[in-house]
Design a protein around this motif. Structure first.
Motif, short mmCIF file in Angstrom:
data_model
loop_
_atom_site.label_atom_id
_atom_site.label_comp_id
_atom_site.label_asym_id
_atom_site.label_seq_id
_atom_site.Cartn_x
_atom_site.Cartn_y
_atom_site.Cartn_z
N ARG A 88 6.18 8.38 19.63
CA ARG A 88 6.12 7.21 20.09
C ARG A 88 7.07 6.55 21.13
N ALA A 89 8.50 7.24 21.10
CA ALA A 89 9.25 7.02 21.97
C ALA A 89 9.24 7.82 23.51
N THR A 90 8.72 8.99 23.13
CA THR A 90 8.59 9.79 24.40
C THR A 90 7.19 9.28 25.36
N SER A 91 6.27 8.65 24.44
CA SER A 91 5.18 7.88 25.19
C SER A 91 5.69 6.61 25.97
N VAL A 92 6.54 6.03 25.33
CA VAL A 92 7.03 4.58 25.85
C VAL A 92 7.69 5.00 27.31
N TYR A 93 8.76 5.88 27.11
CA TYR A 93 9.51 6.29 28.18
C TYR A 93 8.74 6.88 29.16
N ALA A 94 7.86 7.79 28.92
CA ALA A 94 6.92 8.21 30.12
C ALA A 94 6.20 7.17 30.75
N LYS A 95 5.75 6.31 30.07
CA LYS A 95 4.86 5.27 30.67
C LYS A 95 5.62 4.45 31.62
N ALA A 96 6.80 3.98 31.03
CA ALA A 96 7.68 2.96 31.81
C ALA A 96 8.25 3.70 32.84
N LEU A 97 8.22 5.25 32.83
CA LEU A 97 9.07 5.80 33.99
C LEU A 97 8.06 5.76 35.18
N VAL A 98 6.93 6.35 34.72
CA VAL A 98 5.61 6.43 35.85
C VAL A 98 5.40 5.09 36.52
N ALA A 99 5.14 4.13 35.52
CA ALA A 99 4.75 2.75 36.21
C ALA A 99 6.26 1.93 37.00
N SER A 100 7.30 2.28 36.91
CA SER A 100 8.47 1.83 37.49
C SER A 100 8.33 2.55 38.98
N GLY A 125 6.55 16.55 33.98
CA GLY A 125 7.36 16.65 32.93
C GLY A 125 6.74 16.52 31.60
N PHE A 126 5.66 15.81 31.57
CA PHE A 126 4.98 15.31 30.35
C PHE A 126 3.53 15.81 30.08
N PRO A 127 3.12 17.22 30.25
CA PRO A 127 2.03 17.80 30.20
C PRO A 127 0.99 17.10 29.40
N GLU A 128 1.45 16.75 28.01
CA GLU A 128 0.41 16.42 27.23
C GLU A 128 0.03 14.95 27.51
N MET A 129 0.73 14.17 28.40
CA MET A 129 0.34 12.89 28.76
C MET A 129 -0.20 12.91 30.16
N LYS A 130 -0.61 13.95 30.63
CA LYS A 130 -0.70 13.89 32.25
C LYS A 130 -1.81 13.19 32.65
N ASP A 131 -3.15 13.12 31.87
CA ASP A 131 -4.03 12.21 32.25
C ASP A 131 -3.90 10.77 32.26
N ALA A 165 18.50 5.65 27.67
CA ALA A 165 17.26 6.21 28.02
C ALA A 165 16.57 5.32 29.10
N LEU A 166 16.91 4.01 28.95
CA LEU A 166 16.64 2.86 30.19
C LEU A 166 17.59 3.33 31.24
N ILE A 167 18.64 3.61 31.16
CA ILE A 167 19.30 3.98 32.59
C ILE A 167 18.62 5.34 33.23
N ASN A 168 18.08 6.22 32.41
CA ASN A 168 17.67 7.38 32.82
C ASN A 168 16.28 6.89 33.73
N ILE A 169 15.67 6.10 32.96
CA ILE A 169 14.33 5.43 33.72
C ILE A 169 14.57 4.84 35.04
N LEU A 170 15.56 3.96 35.11
CA LEU A 170 15.91 3.34 36.21
C LEU A 170 16.43 4.23 37.35
N ALA A 171 17.25 5.13 36.99
CA ALA A 171 17.69 6.36 37.85
C ALA A 171 16.74 6.94 38.55
N GLN A 172 15.48 7.25 37.70
CA GLN A 172 14.27 7.83 38.32
C GLN A 172 13.82 7.17 39.31
#
Length: 226
Positions: A88-100, A125-131, A165-172
């Motif tokens: 669940r954390a990976t999913s939340v991270y990936a969605k916030a990352l791509v959206a931002s 970087g998240f092949p299982e969530m690519k679509d 993790a939040l800082i990593n998202i914003l760094a990206q």
């Protein structure tokens, strides 16, 4: 001649039962070994005939703590819960990352090819969530922050993830901001809004930018040396 007989309990290891490695709730490092107490008929205090099984349990081979056999189910459930939380954390991270990242790339009205490449690299970087991530990317690319969707992703991340993790998202997201070589006023303002949404001080903006610029210069120098 007196014949002395009776019964006594003897502890045995259940050899066919797998050891639960590093699973002891008491000492954390000990292995839980499945044991049983069996009642034996004794003759002159020597076990002769095995009788009934009195109890089965798990015993730590380190601290000797004993647990009901149900501990195996509890530990398995805990591992499943840990795995589910990580998923669940990976999913939340990936969605916030791509959206931002996508939102940052369109806020100045100029979606550069360099920004697109950065976002595609992140999605890979998240092949299982690519679509699912591609759908988020396309939606934000067209609709930006319509209905506050990007900030909803960041709010979910804030409630689920660590500050690191939040800082990593914003760094990206800041990598996208720098991808076309220029920082527009709209991008700077948006990054500060992201910091606030994540519960981080907006003064961190310049720290993020300076670190990313320093990283870029280091990579350029390495390429020149090679």
């Amino acid at each position: 001649m007196f014949i002395i007989f009776g019964t006594r309990g003897i502890k045995h290891t259940v050899s066919e039962s797998p050891v639960l490695s590093n699973s002891c709730p008491n000492c954390n490092d000990g292995n839980l070994v499945n044991k049983l107490y069996r009642r034996w008929f004794t003759l002159f205090f020597i076990p002769v005939i095995p009788l009934d099984t009195v109890d089965r349990f798990y015993e730590c081979d380190r601290c000797k703590s004993a647990y009901n056999e149900s501990i195996k189910t509890v530990l398995q459930r805990s591992q499943e819960e840990i795995s589910e939380n990580q998923k669940r954390a990976t999913s939340v991270y990936a969605k916030a990352l791509v959206a931002s990242m996508t939102h940052m790339s369109v806020v100045d009205g100029n979606f550069a090819p360099e920004e697109e490449r950065e976002i595609m690299d992140a999605i890979e970087g998240f092949p299982e969530m690519k679509d699912e991530l591609m759908a988020i990317h396309k939606n934000v690319k067209v609709n930006a922050n319509k209905d506050n969707q990007v900030f909803d992703f960041l709010n979910s991340a804030r409630s689920e993830l660590s500050s690191e993790a939040l800082i990593n998202i914003l760094a990206q997201a800041a990598v996208v901001l720098l991808a076309d070589g220029a920082i527009e006023k709209e991008e700077e303002t948006l990054m500060k809004e992201y910091l606030i949404a994540c519960g981080l001080p907006k003064e961190m903006y310049q720290t993020l930018i300076d670190k990313l610029k320093q990283k870029d210069m280091t990579e350029i120098k390495k390429e020149q040396l090679n």
